[in-house]
Write a protein that holds these residues in place. Structure first.
Motif, PDB file in Angstrom:
ATOM      1  N   THR A 130      42.753  43.377  48.863  1.00 41.81           N
ATOM      2  CA  THR A 130      41.974  43.624  50.081  1.00 41.81           C
ATOM      3  C   THR A 130      40.477  43.642  49.798  1.00 41.81           C
ATOM      4  O   THR A 130      39.675  43.270  50.670  1.00 41.81           O
ATOM      5  N   GLU A 131      40.074  44.069  48.596  1.00 40.61           N
ATOM      6  CA  GLU A 131      38.657  44.111  48.245  1.00 40.61           C
ATOM      7  C   GLU A 131      38.166  42.765  47.699  1.00 40.61           C
ATOM      8  O   GLU A 131      36.973  42.605  47.435  1.00 40.61           O
ATOM      9  N   GLY A 132      39.061  41.810  47.490  1.00 36.29           N
ATOM     10  CA  GLY A 132      38.658  40.486  47.028  1.00 36.29           C
ATOM     11  C   GLY A 132      38.412  40.385  45.530  1.00 36.29           C
ATOM     12  O   GLY A 132      37.782  39.431  45.064  1.00 36.29           O
ATOM     13  N   TRP A 133      38.919  41.349  44.761  1.00 31.57           N
ATOM     14  CA  TRP A 133      38.741  41.249  43.317  1.00 31.57           C
ATOM     15  C   TRP A 133      39.649  40.165  42.713  1.00 31.57           C
ATOM     16  O   TRP A 133      39.371  39.636  41.644  1.00 31.57           O
ATOM     17  N   LEU A 134      40.705  39.863  43.434  1.00 31.90           N
ATOM     18  CA  LEU A 134      41.704  38.908  42.961  1.00 31.90           C
ATOM     19  C   LEU A 134      42.187  38.095  44.153  1.00 31.90           C
ATOM     20  O   LEU A 134      42.539  38.679  45.186  1.00 31.90           O
ATOM     21  N   PRO A 135      42.188  36.770  44.084  1.00 33.59           N
ATOM     22  CA  PRO A 135      42.674  35.964  45.215  1.00 33.59           C
ATOM     23  C   PRO A 135      44.125  36.302  45.546  1.00 33.59           C
ATOM     24  O   PRO A 135      44.991  36.328  44.656  1.00 33.59           O
ATOM     25  N   ALA A 340      46.724  32.431  35.566  1.00 31.08           N
ATOM     26  CA  ALA A 340      45.848  32.368  36.740  1.00 31.08           C
ATOM     27  C   ALA A 340      45.033  33.649  36.897  1.00 31.08           C
ATOM     28  O   ALA A 340      43.963  33.641  37.522  1.00 31.08           O
ATOM     29  N   LEU A 341      45.500  34.758  36.341  1.00 25.54           N
ATOM     30  CA  LEU A 341      44.779  36.022  36.442  1.00 25.54           C
ATOM     31  C   LEU A 341      43.561  36.083  35.523  1.00 25.54           C
ATOM     32  O   LEU A 341      42.630  36.853  35.762  1.00 25.54           O
ATOM     33  N   VAL A 342      43.594  35.317  34.456  1.00 29.26           N
ATOM     34  CA  VAL A 342      42.621  35.483  33.371  1.00 29.26           C
ATOM     35  C   VAL A 342      41.172  35.415  33.854  1.00 29.26           C
ATOM     36  O   VAL A 342      40.343  36.255  33.454  1.00 29.26           O
ATOM     37  N   PRO A 343      40.779  34.444  34.691  1.00 28.96           N
ATOM     38  CA  PRO A 343      39.366  34.399  35.088  1.00 28.96           C
ATOM     39  C   PRO A 343      38.888  35.648  35.834  1.00 28.96           C
ATOM     40  O   PRO A 343      37.674  35.910  35.889  1.00 28.96           O
ATOM     41  N   VAL A 384      43.837  22.045  28.803  1.00 32.81           N
ATOM     42  CA  VAL A 384      45.282  22.227  28.693  1.00 32.81           C
ATOM     43  C   VAL A 384      45.746  22.813  30.019  1.00 32.81           C
ATOM     44  O   VAL A 384      45.219  23.830  30.476  1.00 32.81           O
ATOM     45  N   PHE A 385      46.729  22.168  30.648  1.00 34.52           N
ATOM     46  CA  PHE A 385      47.151  22.550  31.997  1.00 34.52           C
ATOM     47  C   PHE A 385      48.477  23.304  31.956  1.00 34.52           C
ATOM     48  O   PHE A 385      49.409  22.923  31.250  1.00 34.52           O
ATOM     49  N   LYS A 386      48.521  24.373  32.734  1.00 36.42           N
ATOM     50  CA  LYS A 386      49.712  25.203  32.844  1.00 36.42           C
ATOM     51  C   LYS A 386      49.970  25.495  34.320  1.00 36.42           C
ATOM     52  O   LYS A 386      49.047  25.434  35.144  1.00 36.42           O
ATOM     53  N   PRO A 387      51.220  25.843  34.661  1.00 36.73           N
ATOM     54  CA  PRO A 387      51.490  26.220  36.058  1.00 36.73           C
ATOM     55  C   PRO A 387      50.923  27.596  36.359  1.00 36.73           C
ATOM     56  O   PRO A 387      50.900  28.486  35.502  1.00 36.73           O
ATOM     57  N   ALA A 388      50.473  27.797  37.565  1.00 34.87           N
ATOM     58  CA  ALA A 388      49.967  29.106  37.975  1.00 34.87           C
ATOM     59  C   ALA A 388      51.093  30.095  38.204  1.00 34.87           C
ATOM     60  O   ALA A 388      50.868  31.304  38.208  1.00 34.87           O
ATOM     61  N   ALA A 389      52.311  29.589  38.387  1.00 38.59           N
ATOM     62  CA  ALA A 389      53.478  30.440  38.597  1.00 38.59           C
ATOM     63  C   ALA A 389      54.691  29.726  38.023  1.00 38.59           C
ATOM     64  O   ALA A 389      54.684  28.498  37.868  1.00 38.59           O
ATOM     65  N   PRO A 390      55.752  30.460  37.670  1.00 34.58           N
ATOM     66  CA  PRO A 390      56.956  29.811  37.135  1.00 34.58           C
ATOM     67  C   PRO A 390      57.514  28.792  38.114  1.00 34.58           C
ATOM     68  O   PRO A 390      57.389  28.915  39.325  1.00 34.58           O
TER      69      PRO A 390
END
Length: 866
Positions: A130-135, A340-343, A384-390
């Motif tokens: 809700t605060e926008g810290w994480l999409p 996807a969380l890392v950034p 190097v490309f990875k999926p954002a989710a399983p």
């Protein structure tokens, strides 16, 4: 030991580094930029100088044998060479100094605390969204975000009990996190096994280098899990929930369960009643307090999380919500296992902890961000490309290895669904020495570090699982793709802590001799381990007897005497159709047919097309023993491994003279099987596990002996060949010495039948096996309101009564055609009842789909049935 106390050792001063060519541009763990051995490594390198390359190789050959004997393995899916792979371990560890480890521990601990708080927020107030810290898209589109877990409160408010981080070191020299493992981190058991092997073959080096031990970490793990228990905190029941024996890391799961003293379970071993989790055992239901899961969280409950799961426990989430069971890691923690969380971690760290992130990550971009997508498209070949989710592609895609067409296709996919992709910088990771034959080469390194929750913080394992690339050109370091492993040594700058995995005397536990908590699945596997072991013994003895006689006999006379009967028995026991010539007792008509008995024997022993052969039976022994690794001793497992190895070597050199070497090779197998049986008799407590193992052996021995007698002594035989036939039967049944001690006269059918069929003092007789089964059955758990005898009781009593009432001399009288119809009729009844007994035992105790025998009438309380 101080990291800077020792004098530098130049590269040329050690045999380890004389032929060690550094990889240009890469940080090397052992050699510094000045060409000298790094301080933390100097004591170890000095030890290897004194050891010498020849002695190092000799010791490592011992270690390889130890790895084989211990059965350390990893399952590889879809491999043409078979699923199970021996664990690859290098003798040269990765050495980390105390100062470096202390700094790394601070960063890892902060990261674990951050992820734990983030999980609590995502399944609670969700301020990070809700605060926008994480999409929100990263979380809400992730299949690991389990909405059914929203609002749940795990014990002690801790979501992340175990955490692992995959670390790499770029040329700049600082450690960076490549992956976060929050779901069900694997590898800690392999790290422990690596330590056991390396410290055993290099004990002096381990002691002289003053290396920190790992047991303190595992003691912390056990204490943390025990503290989560909602009931029975003084002696909680903790189980390790496994996906099963076909999982990639099943060996590690079994080893870890055994080391920590936990019961290894799969979903079928557990059930939920009235909001409480129970383990189904032969003695009824036993309450479970804590579940250490190695199962992905969405597979854990097919009722609420994933309907197609056959691995989980229906109703588990209900029990979690009710606070009646703790699960580690908490259900829902898999949502954080994405790059996807890392950034967004630096900002999340400031918002949730009020601190700057201390341990950096490999540069990462979530392509759902427009600026990040633009950067990634401009530097495609460096990513190097990875999926954002399983889901979707599972292996990382390296931009530099794509063709022009493949790059354009990837660009199109990125523009179409940018939020589904994560890109990371392709890092030139550090290298470490890897022993390859006689040479030492640098190989790319990935270090998996493990943490366990401890009070309000985390304890870091003083070591870890180091993985090295399987090939110098590999860009991905993965065990599934051939990577090897190393022990990880953390040098202590003071005295090494002494501790024990045992509880201190100030925390006494209630005395117990156990025996009532055996899961039906384990009983089933022990039962079949006994059956397969006895079946292999019978086939090996029968094959040995046949090979000695076939090698010395005229092939044209094989079907006319004892050999034809023995071959029919072998075909029946190995589930092979007997060739018509042998079955009918006809004379061979051609040289090719003359060799038919030899081919039948070799196929029954070493054939690969059927499961009933000796090879197939030994393979089943190895498979079943592997499933219950946590239930058998290390010595027993070594015998099982030795048996498997002997079987693999037994048919080497198959050719015209194979029969000349078969007896000696089968001798070894028979002795190894005898050792396996001896350990079961002398090494197992007389509980339900031993009882089912022994019942399997007794039932199989009786069944095989009935088959042997029916195939050899009920059909007509040439009068002059009956003596050799009776002698061969006694040899197969290992009763020749007893017969000769009792009877000085020539061999006769009635005394042989009496000894092998009705003599209850002969441990090889059918009657002895039935009497032993009759003694076991009353000791098994029974329903308290049962009236009368069970089906299995009646079958054993009926069969044993037939033998006790049999007139042996009368049934051994042959009719004018040379047949013994009375003996045949008795053996036919036994052949009918013994399989029925096996089915009755399985139906009463070993069928996991049925409700436990005490469930239907038990009054279930929070502490279990009463």
């Amino acid at each position: 030991m101080s990291e800077s106390a020792a004098s530098p050792i130049p590269v040329g001063g050690s045999f380890l580094s004389q032929r060690y060519a550094l990889r240009p541009g890469a940080y090397d763990e052992m050699i510094g930029p000045d060409g000298a051995v790094r301080p933390a490594w100097q004591t170890f390198v000095g030890f290897l100088d004194g050891l010498g390359p020849a002695e190092l190789r000799r010791r490592w050959e011992q270690a390889q044998q130890l790895i084989h004997e211990n059965g350390i393995s990893f399952n590889v899916y879809g491999d043409a060479l078979g699923m199970e792979r021996p664990w690859r371990l290098s003798p040269i560890p990765v050495v980390i100094g105390p100062g470096e480890f202390a700094a790394l521990s601070v960063g890892l601990t902060q990261r674990a605390r951050l992820l734990d708080l983030l999980l609590a927020d995502l399944y609670g107030p969700r301020r990070s969204l809700t605060e926008g810290w994480l999409p929100a898209e990263i979380v809400l589109a992730h299949p690991g975000f389990l909405r059914a877990c929203s609002g749940t409160k795990p014990p002690l408010g801790r979501w992340l009990h175990l955490y692992a981080a995959d670390l790499v070191r770029p040329p700049t020299g600082e450690w960076q996190v490549l992956n976060d493992r929050t779901q069900a981190p694997s590898g800690a058991g392999y790290a422990l096994e690596n330590r056991i092997v390396v410290s055993r073959v290099l004990p002096d080096a381990f002691r002289d280098c003053n290396i920190q031990r790992l047991a303190l970490f595992f003691r912390a793990m056990r204490e943390t899990l025990a503290s989560l228990a909602p009931h029975n905190r003084d002696n909680p029941r903790i189980v390790l929930l496994s996906p099963g024996p076909y999982n990639a890391t099943y060996f590690e799961q079994a080893f870890l369960a055994q080391y920590l003293g936990y019961q290894l379970c799969d979903g079928g071993d557990l059930t939920v009643r009235n909001g409480r989790v129970f383990m189904k055992t032969l003695g009824g239901l036993h309450g479970v307090d804590v579940i250490l899961r190695r199962l992905n969280d969405d597979f854990c409950d097919p009722l609420e999380l994933r309907g197609d799961s056959t691995l989980g426990v229906p109703g588990l989430l209900e029990a979690v919500r009710a606070g009646n069971v703790a699960v580690a890691n908490a259900l829902g923690s898999g949502v954080l296992q994405t790059s996807a969380l890392v950034p967004f971690l630096p900002r999340l760290c400031r918002e949730l902890l009020g601190e700057d992130l201390k341990l950096p990550s490999v540069a990462t971009w979530w392509c759902g961000d427009r600026a990040s997508l633009s950067h990634v498209l401009d530097h495609l070949d460096q990513m190097v490309f990875k999926p954002a989710a399983p889901g979707g592609f599972t292996q990382p895609v390296f931009g530099q290895r794509l063709t022009l067409d493949e790059r354009e296709e990837l660009r199109s996919r990125l523009r179409a669904k940018p939020g589904a992709f994560v890109a990371q910088d392709r890092v030139q990771v550090s290298t470490t020495p890897f022993l390859d034959g006689a040479d030492v080469h640098p190989r790319q390194l990935l270090l998996r570090s493990f943490l366990v929750a401890r009070e309000d913080s985390y304890a870091v394992m003083p070591g870890g699982l180091s993985l090295v690339a399987g090939h110098p050109d590999d860009l991905e370091i993965s065990v599934q793709r051939g990577a090897g492993s190393k022990d990880t040594w953390v040098v202590s700058d003071g005295p090494v802590n002494t501790f024990s995995m045992l509880r201190p005397a100030s925390h006494p536990v209630q005395l117990s001799r156990g025996g009532g908590d055996l899961p039906s699945r384990v009983a089933d596997n022990l039962f079949w381990l006994g059956r397969y072991s006895e079946r292999a013994d019978t086939i090996a003895r029968l094959g040995r007897t046949l090979s000695l006689r076939l090698d010395q006999s005229d092939p044209q006379l094989v079907e006319q005497g004892e050999l034809g009967a023995l071959l029919r028995a072998l075909a029946a026991i190995t589930l092979a159709p007997a060739p018509a010539a042998v079955a009918a007792g006809e004379k061979s008509a051609s040289p090719a047919e003359a060799r038919l008995p030899e081919r039948l024997l070799l196929d029954a022993l070493f054939g690969t097309e059927r499961h009933g052969t000796l090879r197939g039976t030994v393979r089943e022994i190895h498979r079943v023993a592997g499933i219950i690794r946590d239930r058998i001793s290390m010595d027993t497992w070594r015998i099982v491994t030795a048996l498997d190895q002997q079987m693999r070597e037994a048919d080497r050199g198959v050719g015209r003279r194979m029969l000349a070497v078969v007896p000696a090779r089968l001798d070894r197998l028979v002795m190894t099987l005898a050792a396996l049986s001896g350990l079961a008799m002398d090494g197992m407590t007389r509980g339900e596990g031993w009882r089912f193992l022994d019942m399997g052996r007794r039932l199989e021995r009786a069944t095989n002996l009935v088959t042997l007698l029916r195939e050899t002594l009920t059909e007509p035989t040439l009068p002059e060949r009956e003596g050799p036939l009776l002698e061969a039967v006694l040899e197969v049944a290992d009763s020749g010495i007893t017969y000769r001690r009792r009877y000085l006269a020539s061999l006769q059918a009635a005394p042989v039948v009496d000894l092998l069929l009705t003599d209850e003092t002969n441990p090889r007789s059918v009657a002895f096996q039935l009497a032993a089964l009759g003694e076991h059955l009353p000791q098994l758990p029974r329903e308290s309101n049962r009236v009368g005898r069970s089906v299995e009781d009646r079958l054993v009593l009926a069969s044993l009564s037939r033998l006790r009432l049999a007139d042996v001399e009368a049934i051994c009288v042959a009719d004018p055609d040379g047949r013994r119809p009375g003996l045949d009729a008795l053996l036919a009844e036994l052949e009918r009842d013994l399989p029925a007994l096996s089915e009755a035992l399985s139906g009463s105790y070993l069928t996991h789909a049925t409700v436990s025998r005490q469930l239907s009438s038990a009054n279930i309380s929070p502490d279990g049935p009463r």
